[in-house]
Scaffold this motif. Structure first.
Motif, short mmCIF file in Angstrom:
data_model
loop_
_atom_site.label_atom_id
_atom_site.label_comp_id
_atom_site.label_asym_id
_atom_site.label_seq_id
_atom_site.Cartn_x
_atom_site.Cartn_y
_atom_site.Cartn_z
N GLU A 121 -4.89 -6.48 -0.72
CA GLU A 121 -5.32 -5.50 -0.41
C GLU A 121 -5.48 -4.47 -1.12
N ASP A 147 -6.86 6.35 -2.58
CA ASP A 147 -5.59 6.47 -3.40
C ASP A 147 -5.16 7.20 -3.91
N ASP A 171 -8.97 -1.60 -0.73
CA ASP A 171 -8.83 -0.39 -0.77
C ASP A 171 -9.32 -0.05 -2.13
N ARG A 191 0.65 -1.44 0.20
CA ARG A 191 0.15 -0.17 0.37
C ARG A 191 0.91 1.22 0.02
#
Ligand SMILES: C[S@@+](CC[C@H](N)C(=O)[O-])C[C@H]1O[C@@H](n2cnc3c(N)ncnc32)[C@H](O)[C@@H]1O
Length: 210
Positions: free
Chosen positions: A174, A183, A178, A130
């Motif tokens: 993940e 992002d 997300d 991430r």
């Protein structure tokens, strides 16, 4: 020919980086199949997006260079960056009009701000942890003058996709959990266009916030 960029400090101390680089070199033999699966979608999406062909393009995690080549076919000046030498060897052989450079994306901060019009990445982000994913997006927003173009998974894939991604590494679940909206906001990017692609893929065309 490609060359090792002089700024590159390959982080051999970073075990995760090295493991990933070795993985991609080891699976280079499978990339002809990946190319067949992805290239038609890249071509169609670029045709629909109709970016001005005068725009220069920097393709991150270029692999064997198919997204870079799809841009070059349309007339863009393109450079592809990757840290897997075997993939780049195939890219150089098959796409002589594109410049390629052996480059670790951990060193993106060495590239000047606004130095390329478009920064692209095809199926790169889902394989990164991430923090690195967000760092790459932030750097892409800084380097790009006009657009950041991303292809990746837009929804969970079928059993074969899940199996392939399980082999590649631990970050795919993940990535799917997300939010791309979060992002992009964290990276200083505004989404302009979203396009679902064949299978479980998607394209996001973003512009850097000024
Ligand atoms: C799934 S492949 C996608 C390749 C290509 N973009 C495509 O669409 O076919 C992900 C690529 O990202 C590259 N990559 C991953 N981490 C990287 C890093 N830290 N520096 C440079 N390349 C990286 C890998 O070597 C691999 O070629």
């Amino acid at each position: 020919m490609f060359h090792l960029n002089s700024n590159s400090s390959f982080r051999s101390s970073d075990a995760a980086d090295e493991k990933s680089r070795r993985f991609f070199n080891r699976v280079a033999f499978a990339f002809p199949l990946i190319e067949r699966a992805l290239l038609p979608g890249y071509r169609q999406a670029l045709a629909a997006t109709r970016l001005d062909t005068a725009l220069t393009v920097l393709d991150l995690g270029t692999g064997t260079g198919i997204l870079a080549a799809a841009f070059a076919e349309r007339g863009h000046v393109v450079k592809g960056l990757d840290f897997a030498q075997r993939l780049l060897q195939r890219a150089v052989r098959r796409h002589p009009t594109v410049a390629f450079e052996l480059f670790n994306l951990a060193d993106l901060d060495s590239l000047p701000t606004n130095s390329w019009d478009v920064v692209s990445m095809g199926y790169l982000l889902h394989g990164l942890d991430r923090d690195f994913r967000q760092a790459v997006l932030r750097e892409a927003a800084r380097i790009a003058n006009s657009h950041v173009l991303i292809f990746d998974y837009g929804e969970p894939g079928n059993a074969l996709v899940r199996f392939i991604e399980w082999i590649e590494g631990p970050h795919y679940p993940e990535f799917l959990r997300d939010s791309r909206a979060i992002d992009f906001a964290r990276a200083g990017l505004t989404l302009r266009h979203h396009r679902p692609m064949r299978g479980s893929g998607a394209m996001w065309l973003c512009v850097p916030d000024s």
